[in-house]
Scaffold this motif. Structure first.
Motif, mmCIF file in Angstrom:
data_model
loop_
_atom_site.group_PDB
_atom_site.id
_atom_site.type_symbol
_atom_site.label_atom_id
_atom_site.label_comp_id
_atom_site.label_asym_id
_atom_site.label_seq_id
_atom_site.Cartn_x
_atom_site.Cartn_y
_atom_site.Cartn_z
ATOM 1 N N PHE A 128 0.810 -1.218 0.000
ATOM 2 C CA PHE A 128 0.000 0.000 0.000
ATOM 3 C C PHE A 128 0.844 1.269 0.000
ATOM 4 O O PHE A 128 0.610 2.170 -0.785
ATOM 5 C CB PHE A 128 -0.926 0.022 1.224
ATOM 6 C CG PHE A 128 -1.838 -1.158 1.281
ATOM 7 C CD1 PHE A 128 -2.849 -1.304 0.353
ATOM 8 C CD2 PHE A 128 -1.673 -2.133 2.249
ATOM 9 C CE1 PHE A 128 -3.685 -2.388 0.388
ATOM 10 C CE2 PHE A 128 -2.512 -3.222 2.293
ATOM 11 C CZ PHE A 128 -3.509 -3.356 1.366
ATOM 12 N N ILE A 129 1.818 1.291 0.930
ATOM 13 C CA ILE A 129 2.433 2.590 1.173
ATOM 14 C C ILE A 129 3.374 2.975 0.044
ATOM 15 O O ILE A 129 3.347 4.109 -0.441
ATOM 16 C CB ILE A 129 3.140 2.569 2.540
ATOM 17 C CG1 ILE A 129 2.081 2.303 3.599
ATOM 18 C CG2 ILE A 129 3.844 3.871 2.807
ATOM 19 C CD1 ILE A 129 2.611 2.110 4.964
ATOM 20 N N ASN A 130 4.200 2.004 -0.419
ATOM 21 C CA ASN A 130 5.109 2.361 -1.500
ATOM 22 C C ASN A 130 4.374 2.772 -2.778
ATOM 23 O O ASN A 130 4.721 3.786 -3.374
ATOM 24 C CB ASN A 130 6.086 1.218 -1.780
ATOM 25 C CG ASN A 130 7.151 1.148 -0.705
ATOM 26 O OD1 ASN A 130 7.294 2.082 0.075
ATOM 27 N ND2 ASN A 130 7.873 0.065 -0.656
ATOM 28 N N PRO A 131 3.371 1.989 -3.206
ATOM 29 C CA PRO A 131 2.620 2.483 -4.368
ATOM 30 C C PRO A 131 2.019 3.856 -4.132
ATOM 31 O O PRO A 131 2.028 4.711 -5.018
ATOM 32 C CB PRO A 131 1.511 1.441 -4.537
ATOM 33 C CG PRO A 131 2.039 0.234 -3.892
ATOM 34 C CD PRO A 131 2.921 0.672 -2.775
ATOM 35 N N SER A 162 2.213 9.556 -5.132
ATOM 36 C CA SER A 162 2.409 10.920 -4.642
ATOM 37 C C SER A 162 3.546 11.612 -5.366
ATOM 38 O O SER A 162 3.425 12.760 -5.782
ATOM 39 C CB SER A 162 2.717 10.895 -3.145
ATOM 40 O OG SER A 162 1.733 10.192 -2.469
ATOM 41 N N TYR A 163 4.675 10.871 -5.492
ATOM 42 C CA TYR A 163 5.802 11.464 -6.205
ATOM 43 C C TYR A 163 5.422 11.776 -7.644
ATOM 44 O O TYR A 163 5.785 12.811 -8.187
ATOM 45 C CB TYR A 163 7.001 10.514 -6.193
ATOM 46 C CG TYR A 163 7.878 10.731 -4.989
ATOM 47 C CD1 TYR A 163 8.553 11.936 -4.820
ATOM 48 C CD2 TYR A 163 8.026 9.744 -4.037
ATOM 49 C CE1 TYR A 163 9.329 12.152 -3.716
ATOM 50 C CE2 TYR A 163 8.805 9.947 -2.919
ATOM 51 C CZ TYR A 163 9.470 11.154 -2.764
ATOM 52 O OH TYR A 163 10.232 11.370 -1.672
ATOM 53 N N PHE A 164 4.702 10.845 -8.244
ATOM 54 C CA PHE A 164 4.269 11.056 -9.620
ATOM 55 C C PHE A 164 3.454 12.341 -9.707
ATOM 56 O O PHE A 164 3.691 13.197 -10.572
ATOM 57 C CB PHE A 164 3.439 9.860 -10.068
ATOM 58 C CG PHE A 164 2.872 10.000 -11.443
ATOM 59 C CD1 PHE A 164 3.677 9.811 -12.563
ATOM 60 C CD2 PHE A 164 1.551 10.340 -11.617
ATOM 61 C CE1 PHE A 164 3.153 9.958 -13.819
ATOM 62 C CE2 PHE A 164 1.025 10.489 -12.877
ATOM 63 C CZ PHE A 164 1.833 10.298 -13.979
ATOM 64 N N ILE A 217 3.520 15.592 -12.559
ATOM 65 C CA ILE A 217 2.392 16.482 -12.819
ATOM 66 C C ILE A 217 2.743 17.834 -12.208
ATOM 67 O O ILE A 217 2.199 18.252 -11.198
ATOM 68 C CB ILE A 217 1.116 15.884 -12.226
ATOM 69 C CG1 ILE A 217 0.932 14.493 -12.819
ATOM 70 C CG2 ILE A 217 -0.074 16.753 -12.543
ATOM 71 C CD1 ILE A 217 -0.336 13.842 -12.477
ATOM 72 N N ASP A 218 3.688 18.527 -12.813
ATOM 73 C CA ASP A 218 4.169 19.784 -12.249
ATOM 74 C C ASP A 218 3.720 20.947 -13.122
ATOM 75 O O ASP A 218 2.767 20.831 -13.897
ATOM 76 C CB ASP A 218 5.695 19.742 -12.142
ATOM 77 C CG ASP A 218 6.327 19.427 -13.477
ATOM 78 O OD1 ASP A 218 5.563 19.229 -14.441
ATOM 79 O OD2 ASP A 218 7.553 19.376 -13.559
#
Lengths: 725, 100
Positions: free
Chosen positions: A628-631, A636-638, A643-644
């Motif tokens: 769960f957390i790593n994905p 989140s990083y993605f 998406i900047d």
């Protein structure tokens, strides 16, 4: 306000004061606490909690005068929407008085203990100002818990449910800028967030269950819901109960959402005792017991609840046996014991579950507070050792914990002159059992109360844990064989890890200088411990399985309906007692016959992978991270990096929005709609009119006679038509 | 008693002469006279039928037609006078400035 139907309402009007007293306490401390001494702050908070306890006793007297009949006291209207009417109504019956006595009673003792504990804790961590904040949170917790257990509807219960979750978050993250060893780090904050998030998953289940309940029953008020149980399809009730189970696994730390509770030990020890052992985590058990009419009508859901509880009990017990941190052992022990309770209420043995809840509140609060006393003793010992001998630091064995905690603290607070002296030492973990040993000589009172808690938890007759656990096992042996065997093995592990802890902490030789110089705690800490120890020893008397006793069972009958009063079953009791004694014997052989030595590997390590699993919590945290957390972090990083600005501006704005707009305006509207549609129509109309006119103008040749001829021909045609038609 | 057929035939001949006069001649006055001829052919037919069916309606009709024809002549002659004034001619083929 209106009184309930019952004639003799006695002290019922005091019910709202269960909440008001703690709130008054926290308001006084919030508004005027900056002028108070620590003693005063602690006294206000403890008095507020104590007043709630007095109210609980008076309510108990009232309810027992009414033979446990449910009484309701409406404080205020809340919302009336259509057929749904919800009020701030306090429900006082035998179940809620039992809960409120435990919460306010144990809570008050823990408040008093916390005066002594926090006095030292804030000094070890160099932030005296936080003393007041702690007691404000603690009173807030008592208030929220009271709302939870006295609420007359599922929604009011949910208000308390969320309130205690908030307090749990605030108190787990009490030292939010430190880690467990008081070094600057966010790990305590992460623990708080983890607790909050895991509970959120559970609360989602609770909410869904409430929504379904409103849809199916049209009400959230307990009595109205329970009356309609026979008229509602079992499938709907199964859905409600299972979604409630999800809430229970979150709040009461059951598989699969239990992972937050061990990390919640980041909170100060009184918090671990009050919230994460005695009261808040039992809210799930209370919820199932409160919803007894729902659960009793769907055996399928009951079986699932019982199995979840039993699996949790065994699973957590195995992990507890492999831990080295004194509080982690107790944390997993709590999960395991909560598993016992959930299994009990799942099997319909509501009295056994509540009974174990009560005794567990006594002995687990006792154990946690004693562990806190041990940790403080170790801290004091370490303090003395550091001052007495600067060159000869005790060597902490944990290589991964690199920094001296005082040193780390000094980075944050430069006023700490002691910290600068102790720089460059190895970090000392006052909670690591491998640093302890021989504490029974230096901390005798703590040792004896710890022993009381240990025998109660291990299920040695005639201490309280034996009676409650045995009742659960007896019910399990009759209703659910699988759960019975899981729980019996869990009971064996329980006795083993408690024995292991006792031998490692209090027996043998001191394995660290701090343990050798440890000091007994002051009376403000030991007196609550002694009271709790007495309760832990004698608590079983609440519900002895003999003819003429079963007091708790008869008391709760008014709320929970018919309760079977089982006699003592010598076979079940004998097996569990023998297993407990055997487990303690094995732990003695492993840890005490040849005392656990400094730098020794744990004798359990000979189990190989099995011990590794126990020690590493069966890698459940790692599994959750993987699943769960790593994905989640990747997403989140993605979102954060891919998406900047460029994504939004160059791609989304320019390409998608502008592109779409351009395509619509140029191609769609301009070319197709305007040019090929409207223009073409207008032009075509003009061209057509022109060509028609060009044809018709030839008729208008200017010769009057030709006009006359056409009139003639027209007349002839019309007449011909009229004549020959 | 002269059979009604004779009146009708006479009426048809008169009407045909009138039509041909309108179509063939270019002098506006002649065309005008031809129109009068057609009107009177029609009047003749109407009174002939009126006497056959022993009804006064035909004769009343004819009075109206004569009155309307008189009005028409007044308007028509005024137009012709005006045309002559502007064109110096009453040749209807000359009056074609509105042709398409």
């Amino acid at each position: 306000m209106h009184l309930s139907e019952s004639v003799n309402t006695g002290f019922l009007f005091l019910a709202p004061w269960l909440v008001f007293f703690p709130v008054i306490g926290l308001l006084i401390n919030t508004l005027f606490g900056h002028k108070f001494s620590e003693r005063m702050i602690g006294a206000v908070a403890s008095l507020a909690s104590g007043a709630a306890f007095v109210v609980s006793v008076l309510l108990y007297v009232t309810v027992s005068g009414a033979h446990g009949e449910a009484m309701r006291w409406q404080l205020a209207e809340w919302m009336h929407i259509g057929t749904l009417s919800l009020d701030w109504t306090f429900r006082v019956d035998s179940l809620s008085t039992t809960m409120m006595l435990v919460v306010s009673g144990v809570g008050t003792l823990i408040h008093i203990y916390a005066i002594g504990y926090m006095h030292e804790d804030v000094r070890f961590k160099n932030d005296v100002g936080r003393f007041r904040r702690f007691f404000v949170f603690l009173n807030l917790f008592i208030a929220a818990m009271m709302v939870l257990i006295t609420g007359d509807s599922y929604l009011m219960l949910f208000v308390g449910w969320e309130g205690v979750g908030l307090c749990s978050f605030l108190l787990v993250g009490f030292w939010y800028e430190l880690d467990l060893l008081a070094r600057p780090s966010w790990s305590n904050s992460f623990a708080a967030v983890k607790a909050f998030v895991a509970n959120r998953v559970g609360d989602f289940g609770f909410l869904i269950a409430t929504f379904i309940m409103f849809w199916a029953f049209g009400s959230l008020q307990f009595d109205k819901v329970f009356q309609q149980v026979p008229t509602v399809a079992p499938g709907v009730i199964i859905a409600i109960t299972l979604f409630f189970l999800l809430g229970v696994t979150g709040k009461s730390a059951q598989v699969p959402l239990y992972v937050w509770l061990p990390d919640a030990m980041a909170g100060p020890t009184p918090v671990s005792a009050l919230i994460h052992a005695a009261t808040m985590v039992t809210a799930g058990v209370y919820l199932v017991a409160r919803s007894a009419p729902l659960y009793s009508s769907v055996p399928e859901a009951q079986n699932i609840v019982a199995l979840v509880g039993a699996v949790t009990a065994l699973f957590a017990a195995t992990i507890a046996a492999g831990q080295f941190d004194i509080k982690k052992v107790l944390a997993y022990s709590t999960i395991s014991q909560l598993g016992f309770m959930v299994a009990a209420v799942g099997m319909g043995a509501y009295v056994a579950g509540i009974f174990h809840l009560v005794t567990h509140a006594f002995f687990k609060a006792l154990l946690f507070l004693s562990a806190g006393s041990v940790i403080l003793g170790m801290e004091r010992g370490h303090h003395h050792a550091a001052h007495a001998n600067h060159d000869n630091h005790g060597k902490g064995k944990k290589g991964k914990r690199k920094e001296e905690r005082h040193d780390a603290r000094a980075e944050r607070s430069h006023s700490d002159s002691e910290g600068a002296d102790e720089a460059h030492g190895e970090v000392f973990d006052p909670g690591d059992m491998r640093n302890m040993g021989g504490l029974r000589k230096t901390m005798p009172v703590t040792f004896w109360v710890y022993m009381a808690g240990m025998v109660a938890l291990s299920g040695i007759p005639p201490f309280s844990g034996f009676w409650s656990k045995d009742e659960i096992l007896l019910d399990a042996s009759m209703h659910n064989q699988a759960a019975y065997w899981l729980l019996t093995i869990a009971a064996f592990f329980t006795a083993f890890y408690m024995g292991r802890q006792i031998w490692m902490v209090f027996f043998g030789e001191a394995r660290h200088e701090a343990a050798a110089r440890a000091e007994e705690s002051p009376k403000v800490i030991t007196v609550p411990l002694i009271i709790l120890a007495a309760l832990a020893v004698l608590g079983g008397a609440l519900n002895l399985p003999f003819e003429g006793f079963h007091n708790l069972g008869h008391w709760l009958e008014a709320t929970l309906g018919e309760v079977e009063s089982l006699p003592l079953n010598l076979q079940v009791a004998g097996i569990s007692t023998l297993l407990a004694l055997l487990a303690i014997l094995i732990s003695w052989l492993m840890y005490a016959r040849k005392p656990f030595a400094k730098d020794q590997t744990d004798p359990l390590a000979s189990l190989g992978l099995f011990f590794k699993g126990m020690n590493n919590k069966w890698w459940m945290d790692e599994l959750y991270h993987l699943l769960f957390i790593n994905p989640y972090i990747k997403i989140s990083y993605f979102i954060a990096e891919v998406i900047d600005w460029r994504f939004w501006h160059d791609w989304f704005h320019e390409k998608v929005i502008m592109g779409t707009y351009n395509w619509i305006s140029f191609t769609g509207l301009n070319e197709y709609a305007d040019q090929k549609g409207i223009d073409a129509f207008a032009n075509g109309l003009g061209t057509w009119t022109q060509s028609l006119a060009g044809t018709l103008r030839k008729v208008q040749n200017g010769f009057v006679r030709s006009y006359a001829l056409s009139i003639l021909l027209g007349v002839v045609l019309i007449l011909g038509y009229l004549i020959f038609k | 008693m002269i059979p009604v057929d004779y009146y009708i035939i006479l009426s048809a001949i008169l009407f045909t002469i009138g039509v041909l006069g309108v179509l063939v001649r270019r002098n506006a006055l002649i065309i005008f006279m031809s129109i009068e001829l057609m009107l009177n052919a029609a009047n003749l037919a109407i009174v002939a039928f009126g006497s056959v069916f022993e009804s006064f309606s035909g004769q009343i009709f004819v009075f109206f037609v004569i009155a309307v024809a008189a009005a028409e002549v007044a308007v028509g002659l005024a137009l012709i006078v005006e045309i002559f004034r502007s064109k110096r001619s009453i040749d209807v083929d000359q009056v074609s400035s509105l042709k398409g």
